[in-house]
Design a protein around this motif. Structure first.
Motif, PDB file in Angstrom:
ATOM      1  N   PRO A  71     -41.796   6.309 -25.941  1.00 45.66           N
ATOM      2  CA  PRO A  71     -41.975   5.972 -24.519  1.00 45.66           C
ATOM      3  C   PRO A  71     -41.017   6.778 -23.650  1.00 45.66           C
ATOM      4  O   PRO A  71     -39.927   7.164 -24.093  1.00 45.66           O
ATOM      5  CB  PRO A  71     -41.674   4.474 -24.463  1.00 45.66           C
ATOM      6  N   TYR A  72     -41.416   6.987 -22.402  1.00 45.50           N
ATOM      7  CA  TYR A  72     -40.609   7.832 -21.528  1.00 45.50           C
ATOM      8  C   TYR A  72     -40.754   7.434 -20.063  1.00 45.50           C
ATOM      9  O   TYR A  72     -41.708   6.754 -19.676  1.00 45.50           O
ATOM     10  CB  TYR A  72     -40.986   9.304 -21.703  1.00 45.50           C
ATOM     11  N   ALA A  73     -39.776   7.867 -19.292  1.00 45.07           N
ATOM     12  CA  ALA A  73     -39.842   7.825 -17.834  1.00 45.07           C
ATOM     13  C   ALA A  73     -39.725   9.257 -17.344  1.00 45.07           C
ATOM     14  O   ALA A  73     -39.280  10.148 -18.076  1.00 45.07           O
ATOM     15  CB  ALA A  73     -38.713   6.965 -17.266  1.00 45.07           C
ATOM     16  N   ARG A  91     -33.124   3.199 -14.911  1.00 48.61           N
ATOM     17  CA  ARG A  91     -34.548   2.887 -14.749  1.00 48.61           C
ATOM     18  C   ARG A  91     -35.284   3.050 -16.072  1.00 48.61           C
ATOM     19  O   ARG A  91     -36.165   2.249 -16.409  1.00 48.61           O
ATOM     20  CB  ARG A  91     -35.161   3.793 -13.674  1.00 48.61           C
ATOM     21  N   LEU A  92     -34.939   4.078 -16.828  1.00 53.29           N
ATOM     22  CA  LEU A  92     -35.551   4.266 -18.141  1.00 53.29           C
ATOM     23  C   LEU A  92     -35.212   3.105 -19.060  1.00 53.29           C
ATOM     24  O   LEU A  92     -36.094   2.545 -19.726  1.00 53.29           O
ATOM     25  CB  LEU A  92     -35.070   5.584 -18.758  1.00 53.29           C
ATOM     26  N   VAL A  93     -33.935   2.722 -19.121  1.00 54.07           N
ATOM     27  CA  VAL A  93     -33.518   1.637 -20.012  1.00 54.07           C
ATOM     28  C   VAL A  93     -34.203   0.325 -19.622  1.00 54.07           C
ATOM     29  O   VAL A  93     -34.668  -0.431 -20.490  1.00 54.07           O
ATOM     30  CB  VAL A  93     -31.987   1.478 -19.988  1.00 54.07           C
ATOM     31  N   GLU A  94     -34.287   0.045 -18.320  1.00 56.07           N
ATOM     32  CA  GLU A  94     -34.977  -1.169 -17.865  1.00 56.07           C
ATOM     33  C   GLU A  94     -36.422  -1.178 -18.350  1.00 56.07           C
ATOM     34  O   GLU A  94     -36.944  -2.218 -18.778  1.00 56.07           O
ATOM     35  CB  GLU A  94     -34.930  -1.247 -16.337  1.00 56.07           C
ATOM     36  N   LEU A 132     -40.664  -3.225 -23.294  1.00 55.89           N
ATOM     37  CA  LEU A 132     -41.650  -2.848 -24.298  1.00 55.89           C
ATOM     38  C   LEU A 132     -41.388  -3.549 -25.614  1.00 55.89           C
ATOM     39  O   LEU A 132     -40.238  -3.658 -26.045  1.00 55.89           O
ATOM     40  CB  LEU A 132     -41.625  -1.327 -24.521  1.00 55.89           C
ATOM     41  N   PRO A 133     -42.442  -4.027 -26.273  1.00 53.43           N
ATOM     42  CA  PRO A 133     -42.253  -4.597 -27.614  1.00 53.43           C
ATOM     43  C   PRO A 133     -41.912  -3.492 -28.595  1.00 53.43           C
ATOM     44  O   PRO A 133     -42.460  -2.388 -28.523  1.00 53.43           O
ATOM     45  CB  PRO A 133     -43.620  -5.218 -27.932  1.00 53.43           C
ATOM     46  N   ARG A 134     -40.977  -3.772 -29.472  1.00 53.48           N
ATOM     47  CA  ARG A 134     -40.585  -2.795 -30.475  1.00 53.48           C
ATOM     48  C   ARG A 134     -40.964  -3.298 -31.861  1.00 53.48           C
ATOM     49  O   ARG A 134     -40.989  -4.502 -32.110  1.00 53.48           O
ATOM     50  CB  ARG A 134     -39.067  -2.556 -30.436  1.00 53.48           C
ATOM     51  N   ASP A 179     -36.078  -9.422 -27.790  1.00 53.38           N
ATOM     52  CA  ASP A 179     -34.912  -8.568 -27.921  1.00 53.38           C
ATOM     53  C   ASP A 179     -35.146  -7.539 -29.014  1.00 53.38           C
ATOM     54  O   ASP A 179     -35.820  -7.793 -30.008  1.00 53.38           O
ATOM     55  CB  ASP A 179     -33.667  -9.382 -28.274  1.00 53.38           C
ATOM     56  N   VAL A 180     -34.551  -6.368 -28.830  1.00 50.09           N
ATOM     57  CA  VAL A 180     -34.614  -5.357 -29.872  1.00 50.09           C
ATOM     58  C   VAL A 180     -33.507  -5.630 -30.865  1.00 50.09           C
ATOM     59  O   VAL A 180     -32.362  -5.840 -30.466  1.00 50.09           O
ATOM     60  CB  VAL A 180     -34.424  -3.950 -29.263  1.00 50.09           C
TER      61      VAL A 180
END
Length: 216
Positions: free
Chosen positions: A141-143, A189-192, A197-199, A207-208
């Motif tokens: 995933p990316y921003a 913003r990327l971390v948020e 997202l489900p991991r 939680d991851v």
């Protein structure tokens, strides 16, 4: 854009605070000469690791330098930096080389990465498609962060989102890779986004698992 040297306080901050227990590996990606080395250098609290080499006449045959009069070096392996976001979370930043011939290195660098920040240049927006395509192929995933070059034309984010054919949920922000505050906001913003997202192997509370984050 030239590389921004680490400030004295940043260079001195070698050790992590004792309360930090979560480490996240993130990639900083983008096409050739989009500002990745500058971005990592502006953010890193330690002296960034750089693998830059002076560009030669032979390299000019394969690297498009049109409009890049100040570009004299290029990353040939990676840039590495570290940013402690708060008293519990540290980000390890891996900047990738932008040329297609280094694509096999990308595949190795994505191992253990939680996501990527794609730096884009509005003047050469079409070059970002290949970068995003590689990330999508790898399932990372990316921003997207538009690096604000001084001579770049002004376009609204909605126009850019449409031009890049981004999904509605994919974050799109502006940043100046030379500016620490602006670049930090892009990473946050990327971390948020990644936290929504489900991991694989995530717990029911969303939680991851810490183990996934710490195995870099």
């Amino acid at each position: 854009m030239g590389s921004v040297p680490a400030s004295e306080p940043a260079a001195a901050g070698v050790h992590l605070p004792p309360g930090v227990h979560t480490a996240v590996k993130l990639l900083v990606v983008g096409h050739f000469a989009v500002g990745k080395t500058t971005f990592v250098g502006a953010l890193s609290e330690i002296r960034p690791l750089r693998t830059e080499e002076v560009m030669t006449q032979a390299g000019a045959l394969v690297d498009d330098l049109a409009g890049l009069t100040d570009k004299t070096t290029t990353t040939v392996a990676l840039d590495f930096g570290r940013l402690t976001l708060n008293d519990r979370l540290v980000l390890y930043l891996f900047g990738t080389p932008g040329q297609q011939r280094f694509a096999p290195l990308w595949h190795d660098m994505t191992r253990g990465a939680l996501g990527a920040l794609v730096l884009a240049d509005i003047r050469r927006l079409g070059l970002s498609f290949e970068v995003m395509g590689v990330l999508e192929e790898l399932g990372l995933p990316y921003a997207v962060a538009l690096n604000q070059f001084d001579d770049a034309p002004a376009h609204g984010l909605d126009e850019v989102r449409e031009a890049l054919d981004l999904l509605p949920e994919t974050p799109l922000v502006r940043c100046d890779a030379r500016d620490r505050v602006s670049s930090t906001r892009a990473l946050i913003r990327l971390v948020e986004y990644l936290l929504t997202l489900p991991r694989p192997g995530s717990r029911p509370d969303g939680d991851v698992p810490t183990g996934h984050l710490e195995h870099l």
